[in-house]
Design a protein around this motif. Sequence first.
Motif, short mmCIF file in Angstrom:
data_model
loop_
_atom_site.label_atom_id
_atom_site.label_comp_id
_atom_site.label_asym_id
_atom_site.label_seq_id
_atom_site.Cartn_x
_atom_site.Cartn_y
_atom_site.Cartn_z
N ASN A 1 0.85 -1.19 0.00
CA ASN A 1 0.00 0.00 0.00
C ASN A 1 0.89 1.25 0.00
O ASN A 1 0.97 1.96 1.02
CB ASN A 1 -0.94 -0.01 1.21
CG ASN A 1 -2.02 1.03 1.10
OD1 ASN A 1 -1.97 1.92 0.25
ND2 ASN A 1 -3.01 0.94 1.96
N PRO A 2 1.56 1.53 -1.12
CA PRO A 2 2.49 2.66 -1.15
C PRO A 2 1.79 4.01 -1.00
O PRO A 2 2.40 4.98 -0.54
CB PRO A 2 3.19 2.55 -2.50
CG PRO A 2 2.29 1.71 -3.33
CD PRO A 2 1.54 0.81 -2.39
N ALA A 3 0.51 4.10 -1.34
CA ALA A 3 -0.21 5.37 -1.22
C ALA A 3 -0.31 5.80 0.24
O ALA A 3 -0.18 6.99 0.56
CB ALA A 3 -1.60 5.27 -1.84
N HIS A 4 -0.53 4.85 1.14
CA HIS A 4 -0.61 5.17 2.56
C HIS A 4 0.74 5.65 3.08
O HIS A 4 0.83 6.63 3.82
CB HIS A 4 -1.10 3.96 3.36
CG HIS A 4 -1.21 4.23 4.82
ND1 HIS A 4 -0.22 3.92 5.71
CD2 HIS A 4 -2.21 4.82 5.54
CE1 HIS A 4 -0.60 4.29 6.92
NE2 HIS A 4 -1.80 4.84 6.84
N PHE A 5 1.80 4.93 2.70
CA PHE A 5 3.14 5.33 3.13
C PHE A 5 3.53 6.68 2.53
O PHE A 5 4.17 7.50 3.18
CB PHE A 5 4.15 4.24 2.77
CG PHE A 5 5.51 4.44 3.40
CD1 PHE A 5 5.65 4.85 4.71
CD2 PHE A 5 6.66 4.21 2.66
CE1 PHE A 5 6.90 5.03 5.27
CE2 PHE A 5 7.91 4.38 3.22
CZ PHE A 5 8.04 4.79 4.52
N GLU A 6 3.10 6.94 1.31
CA GLU A 6 3.34 8.24 0.67
C GLU A 6 2.68 9.36 1.48
O GLU A 6 3.27 10.43 1.69
CB GLU A 6 2.78 8.23 -0.75
CG GLU A 6 2.85 9.55 -1.47
CD GLU A 6 2.15 9.52 -2.81
OE1 GLU A 6 2.17 10.57 -3.48
OE2 GLU A 6 1.58 8.49 -3.19
#
Length: 157
Positions: A39-44
Amino acid sequence: MWTKIGFRNRTVWGGRMDIAIRWLIGIVFIYSGMTKLLNPAHFEMIINDYGLLPDSWARTAAIVLAGLEAAAGFGLIRNINAGLNAVAGLMVLFMAILSYGMWLGLDIDCGCFGPNDPETAVYGGLRSALYRDILMMAGILFLYWRRFRMNMEGVFR
């Protein structure tokens, strides 16, 4: 039977401790990196919350950091020197970012274990994440000390 430091066969005890610490920290890094990669969007979003990078770089940073984290964990488990160095470097980076967030008084998720981080629901602060990182850094320092000691024993035999 006993020496001043502990057991006479320190290599066996230290070797087991070395393996346990490498696996424990390695698994933490692999799990953390993989949850962020899923879930790269959350980490972004969390990277943006810290305000350290321009918004346009946050997605790339999220993917690169998460990938490095997982790769470093695998390297540490495989006992590759670069894995230990990468884990140590990432820990210093993470501790610096957490300290920066605490200094600013940010009340945000640390971003340590992805979007479903149970620690966030229980503690909800950066301080507990920093304490955990300090504990893991103690383990990393033990691994460096152990490697130094093994190299010195090999030199003086």
